[in-house]
Write a protein that holds these residues in place. Sequence first.
Motif, PDB file in Angstrom:
ATOM      1  N   GLY A   1       0.645  -1.707  -0.280  1.00 18.26           N
ATOM      2  CA  GLY A   1       0.055   0.475   0.078  1.00 18.26           C
ATOM      3  C   GLY A   1       0.623   1.426  -0.099  1.00 18.26           C
ATOM      4  N   ILE A   2       0.016   2.113   0.296  1.00 12.78           N
ATOM      5  CA  ILE A   2       0.905   3.770  -0.182  1.00 12.78           C
ATOM      6  C   ILE A   2       0.901   3.935   1.252  1.00 12.78           C
ATOM      7  N   ALA A   3       1.645   3.936   2.472  1.00 11.35           N
ATOM      8  CA  ALA A   3       1.389   4.406   4.150  1.00 11.35           C
ATOM      9  C   ALA A   3       1.907   6.402   3.610  1.00 11.35           C
ATOM     10  N   GLY A   4       2.142   6.934   2.949  1.00  3.26           N
ATOM     11  CA  GLY A   4       2.561   8.099   3.460  1.00  3.26           C
ATOM     12  C   GLY A   4       3.796   8.817   3.707  1.00  3.26           C
ATOM     13  N   PRO A   5       4.142   9.764   4.060  1.00  2.00           N
ATOM     14  CA  PRO A   5       3.351  10.862   3.294  1.00  2.00           C
ATOM     15  C   PRO A   5       3.162  10.878   1.537  1.00  2.00           C
ATOM     16  N   GLY A   6       1.617  11.450   0.637  1.00  2.00           N
ATOM     17  CA  GLY A   6       1.872  11.573  -0.201  1.00  2.00           C
ATOM     18  C   GLY A   6       0.878  10.521  -0.984  1.00  2.00           C
ATOM     19  N   GLY A   7       0.959  10.470  -2.058  1.00  2.00           N
ATOM     20  CA  GLY A   7       0.504   9.280  -2.977  1.00  2.00           C
ATOM     21  C   GLY A   7       0.044  10.579  -4.384  1.00  2.00           C
ATOM     22  N   SER A   8      -1.063   9.489  -4.427  1.00  2.09           N
ATOM     23  CA  SER A   8      -1.243   9.962  -5.999  1.00  2.09           C
ATOM     24  C   SER A   8      -3.405  10.505  -6.704  1.00  2.09           C
ATOM     25  N   GLN A   9      -3.420  11.506  -7.212  1.00  2.00           N
ATOM     26  CA  GLN A   9      -5.313  11.088  -7.774  1.00  2.00           C
ATOM     27  C   GLN A   9      -6.077  10.069  -8.270  1.00  2.00           C
ATOM     28  N   HIS A  10      -4.247   8.698  -8.422  1.00  2.00           N
ATOM     29  CA  HIS A  10      -5.449   7.888  -8.699  1.00  2.00           C
ATOM     30  C   HIS A  10      -4.654   6.793  -7.394  1.00  2.00           C
ATOM     31  N   LYS A  11      -3.762   6.122  -7.021  1.00  2.00           N
ATOM     32  CA  LYS A  11      -3.007   5.643  -5.560  1.00  2.00           C
ATOM     33  C   LYS A  11      -2.581   6.841  -4.185  1.00  2.00           C
ATOM     34  N   PRO A  12      -3.946   7.246  -3.652  1.00  2.00           N
ATOM     35  CA  PRO A  12      -3.983   8.160  -2.287  1.00  2.00           C
ATOM     36  C   PRO A  12      -3.100   7.324  -0.837  1.00  2.00           C
ATOM     37  N   GLU A  13      -2.659   8.227  -0.569  1.00  4.56           N
ATOM     38  CA  GLU A  13      -2.035   7.501   0.938  1.00  4.56           C
ATOM     39  C   GLU A  13      -3.317   7.331   1.463  1.00  4.56           C
ATOM     40  N   GLY A  14      -2.855   5.850   2.241  1.00  8.77           N
ATOM     41  CA  GLY A  14      -3.939   5.107   3.045  1.00  8.77           C
ATOM     42  C   GLY A  14      -4.417   4.048   2.319  1.00  8.77           C
ATOM     43  N   ARG A  15      -4.268   3.993   0.934  1.00  6.53           N
ATOM     44  CA  ARG A  15      -4.744   2.881  -0.020  1.00  6.53           C
ATOM     45  C   ARG A  15      -3.805   1.310   0.447  1.00  6.53           C
ATOM     46  N   VAL A  16      -4.021   0.427   0.962  1.00  4.59           N
ATOM     47  CA  VAL A  16      -3.740  -0.835   1.168  1.00  4.59           C
ATOM     48  C   VAL A  16      -4.557  -1.657   0.814  1.00  4.59           C
ATOM     49  N   CYS A  17      -3.635  -2.987  -0.102  1.00  2.00           N
ATOM     50  CA  CYS A  17      -4.400  -3.688  -0.825  1.00  2.00           C
ATOM     51  C   CYS A  17      -3.647  -5.051  -0.309  1.00  2.00           C
ATOM     52  N   PHE A  18      -5.011  -6.102   0.535  1.00  2.00           N
ATOM     53  CA  PHE A  18      -4.586  -7.357   1.143  1.00  2.00           C
ATOM     54  C   PHE A  18      -4.554  -8.288   0.525  1.00  2.00           C
ATOM     55  N   GLY A  19      -4.143  -9.656   0.735  1.00  2.00           N
ATOM     56  CA  GLY A  19      -3.968 -10.421  -0.198  1.00  2.00           C
ATOM     57  C   GLY A  19      -4.149 -12.059   0.230  1.00  2.00           C
TER      58      GLY A  19
END
Length: 156
Positions: A97-115
Amino acid sequence: MTPADLLNNAKAKGVMLATAESCTGGMLSAAITDIPGSSAVFDRAFVTYTNAAKMQMLDVEQATLDAYGAVSEEVAAQMAAGALRHSDADIAVAITGIAGPGGSQHKPEGRVCFGVAREADISTETIEFGALGRDGVRRAARDHGLALFARALGVF
């Protein structure tokens, strides 16, 4: 569910666990191995922070990274499957995921993918934790990873 509860349930079911982590940098495996006796149910952890590590250690495909990026359910699925394949575990949970700081419009901070991988079954999900700050996102992802293990064990 606490990590101790998780381990007790895994032990009662005779299930071994493994993790594949990126943005959490090993926090999920640390939460599990902080518990005395965790070696009875925790096989190993893969901390694959770079794309090269994901490919080398977990068999994540370059084409998947190119098509979807490291923060994607597709990569999380391959990470979980790779952790299962390269361990003696029965269940593997992967986090990217994107822990930050930052990110982008398409992948914002706080987006986390799990499997989650168990035998031939692989499931994925994406959680938008929001801009909780780096530490907040990582802790939330760790806690969700523990919950995913519990769900895979049929605890809740």
